[in-house]
Design a protein around this motif. Structure first.
Motif, PDB file in Angstrom:
ATOM      1  N   ARG A  74      13.110  -1.525  -4.960  1.00  0.00           N
ATOM      2  CA  ARG A  74      12.306  -2.751  -4.939  1.00  0.00           C
ATOM      3  C   ARG A  74      12.295  -3.360  -3.533  1.00  0.00           C
ATOM      4  O   ARG A  74      11.249  -3.772  -3.027  1.00  0.00           O
ATOM      5  CB  ARG A  74      12.863  -3.743  -5.946  1.00  0.00           C
ATOM      6  N   SER A 101       8.391   1.899 -12.016  1.00  0.00           N
ATOM      7  CA  SER A 101       7.635   0.658 -11.918  1.00  0.00           C
ATOM      8  C   SER A 101       7.925  -0.099 -10.636  1.00  0.00           C
ATOM      9  O   SER A 101       7.148  -0.953 -10.235  1.00  0.00           O
ATOM     10  CB  SER A 101       7.927  -0.247 -13.116  1.00  0.00           C
ATOM     11  N   ILE A 164      -4.750  -5.655  -3.951  1.00  0.00           N
ATOM     12  CA  ILE A 164      -3.773  -5.210  -4.939  1.00  0.00           C
ATOM     13  C   ILE A 164      -2.847  -4.210  -4.264  1.00  0.00           C
ATOM     14  O   ILE A 164      -3.291  -3.222  -3.681  1.00  0.00           O
ATOM     15  CB  ILE A 164      -4.463  -4.545  -6.150  1.00  0.00           C
ATOM     16  N   ASP A 165      -1.553  -4.463  -4.357  1.00  0.00           N
ATOM     17  CA  ASP A 165      -0.570  -3.642  -3.661  1.00  0.00           C
ATOM     18  C   ASP A 165      -0.170  -2.459  -4.536  1.00  0.00           C
ATOM     19  O   ASP A 165       0.829  -2.495  -5.257  1.00  0.00           O
ATOM     20  CB  ASP A 165       0.651  -4.486  -3.298  1.00  0.00           C
ATOM     21  N   LEU A 166      -0.966  -1.389  -4.479  1.00  0.00           N
ATOM     22  CA  LEU A 166      -0.637  -0.166  -5.206  1.00  0.00           C
ATOM     23  C   LEU A 166       0.218   0.741  -4.325  1.00  0.00           C
ATOM     24  O   LEU A 166       0.022   0.792  -3.111  1.00  0.00           O
ATOM     25  CB  LEU A 166      -1.911   0.589  -5.598  1.00  0.00           C
ATOM     26  N   THR A 167       1.143   1.457  -4.945  1.00  0.00           N
ATOM     27  CA  THR A 167       1.849   2.502  -4.209  1.00  0.00           C
ATOM     28  C   THR A 167       0.867   3.631  -3.928  1.00  0.00           C
ATOM     29  O   THR A 167      -0.226   3.700  -4.501  1.00  0.00           O
ATOM     30  CB  THR A 167       3.038   3.050  -5.011  1.00  0.00           C
ATOM     31  N   GLU A 170       0.043   5.463  -7.164  1.00  0.00           N
ATOM     32  CA  GLU A 170      -0.844   4.669  -8.012  1.00  0.00           C
ATOM     33  C   GLU A 170      -2.267   4.670  -7.465  1.00  0.00           C
ATOM     34  O   GLU A 170      -3.242   4.828  -8.212  1.00  0.00           O
ATOM     35  CB  GLU A 170      -0.309   3.238  -8.113  1.00  0.00           C
ATOM     36  N   HIS A 212       1.796   1.153 -14.907  1.00  0.00           N
ATOM     37  CA  HIS A 212       2.017   0.204 -13.822  1.00  0.00           C
ATOM     38  C   HIS A 212       0.706  -0.165 -13.129  1.00  0.00           C
ATOM     39  O   HIS A 212       0.521  -1.313 -12.707  1.00  0.00           O
ATOM     40  CB  HIS A 212       3.011   0.772 -12.819  1.00  0.00           C
ATOM     41  N   VAL A 213      -0.224   0.791 -13.003  1.00  0.00           N
ATOM     42  CA  VAL A 213      -1.552   0.485 -12.446  1.00  0.00           C
ATOM     43  C   VAL A 213      -2.219  -0.597 -13.274  1.00  0.00           C
ATOM     44  O   VAL A 213      -2.780  -1.564 -12.736  1.00  0.00           O
ATOM     45  CB  VAL A 213      -2.423   1.758 -12.405  1.00  0.00           C
ATOM     46  N   GLN A 215      -0.866  -2.865 -15.146  1.00  0.00           N
ATOM     47  CA  GLN A 215      -0.199  -4.150 -14.926  1.00  0.00           C
ATOM     48  C   GLN A 215      -0.687  -4.811 -13.645  1.00  0.00           C
ATOM     49  O   GLN A 215      -0.968  -6.003 -13.609  1.00  0.00           O
ATOM     50  CB  GLN A 215       1.317  -3.947 -14.881  1.00  0.00           C
ATOM     51  N   LYS A 216      -0.824  -4.026 -12.585  1.00  0.00           N
ATOM     52  CA  LYS A 216      -1.228  -4.583 -11.293  1.00  0.00           C
ATOM     53  C   LYS A 216      -2.698  -4.997 -11.281  1.00  0.00           C
ATOM     54  O   LYS A 216      -3.079  -5.952 -10.584  1.00  0.00           O
ATOM     55  CB  LYS A 216      -0.960  -3.580 -10.181  1.00  0.00           C
ATOM     56  N   LEU A 217      -3.547  -4.271 -12.043  1.00  0.00           N
ATOM     57  CA  LEU A 217      -4.972  -4.593 -12.070  1.00  0.00           C
ATOM     58  C   LEU A 217      -5.308  -5.655 -13.106  1.00  0.00           C
ATOM     59  O   LEU A 217      -6.459  -6.069 -13.228  1.00  0.00           O
ATOM     60  CB  LEU A 217      -5.795  -3.330 -12.359  1.00  0.00           C
TER      61      LEU A 217
END
Length: 241
Positions: A74, A101, A164-167, A170, A212-213, A215-217
């Motif tokens: 994290r 996640s 949006i902070d995707l890895t 993701e 997780h995608v 959740q972020k979107l």
């Protein structure tokens, strides 16, 4: 003029595991593959090391003294987009979900074959880093799905203009789906597109990243505006509504 190996900047790796013998074993395999390797056996010290080294890849144990691997990952994600392979001695699904996640790209359960670990790392490193992706001007227009904008060349994602902070993993999943609107991609097809056809492991890894995608979107399992599940087959990009 021939470029020698000394003239090429070596890739950097950090191994974080409190099992000293295992950490040395993994470090040895990485060094034989040309990596400059640093090792830590403690979570808090690992974060300091990761800041100093700026690695290309991290092999990170989940169960660490001090702060655990989840918290290390994290904190790492606040300053680095390096690839993270998480090691766990527990195969329960909750550990996998939590670990991924917070930004892990892959996981492997102990005991494992070091050769399998190296094969997975090799697959990850074949994918582009964000810095390389933005080095040249964009050549394709962004993709738009409702309020979602995907800048494939710049590797940036926005919802209603908000970044949006995707890895990287993701982002690659979203981009793979968005590049084929209307098409349903199986888990295996997404793995081939994102990890590469040489990847070996549990293809349910895709489900964790999709969770997780969403959740972020701002999506949920019921409200699937952007990534939709096609039961028994896989996933497709949504319409934004």
């Amino acid at each position: 003029m021939t470029t020698t190996s000394a003239q090429v900047e070596a890739r950097r790796a950090v191994v974080v595991d409190d099992e000293v013998a295992l950490a040395r074993l993994v470090a040895g395999y990485l060094e034989r593959d040309g990596f400059e390797v640093s090792v830590s056996h403690d979570g808090a010290r690992a974060v300091e090391l990761l800041r100093a080294v700026d690695p290309d890849v991290v092999v990170l144990d989940l169960g660490l003294p001090g702060i655990d691997g989840i918290e290390v990952c994290r904190q790492l994600r606040t300053f680095s987009d390096c690839y993270v392979v998480m090691l766990t001695a527990r195969a329960e699904e909750v550990d996998t979900l939590i670990g991924l996640s917070v930004g892990a790209d892959d996981y492997i359960t102990k005991p494992f074959s070091p050769r399998e670990l190296m094969a997975r790392i090799a697959v990850l490193l074949r994918r582009p880093r964000r810095a390389a992706a933005v080095a040249s001007p964009p050549t394709a227009p962004p993709l738009t799905i409702g309020a979602l904008t995907i800048d494939v060349e710049g590797r940036e994602t926005y919802v209603d203009g908000r970044p949006i902070d995707l890895t990287r993993t993701e982002f690659d999943i979203v981009a793979a789906l968005a590049s084929r609107p209307g098409a349903v991609l199986s888990r295996r097809a997404l793995i081939d597109a994102v990890w590469g056809p040489g990847w070996v492991g549990d293809d349910h890894l895709v489900d964790v990243h999709v969770l997780h995608v969403r959740q972020k979107l701002g999506d949920t399992a019921r409200e699937q505006r952007y990534v939709r599940t096609v039961r028994g087959i896989g996933y497709r990009i949504g319409t934004g509504t």
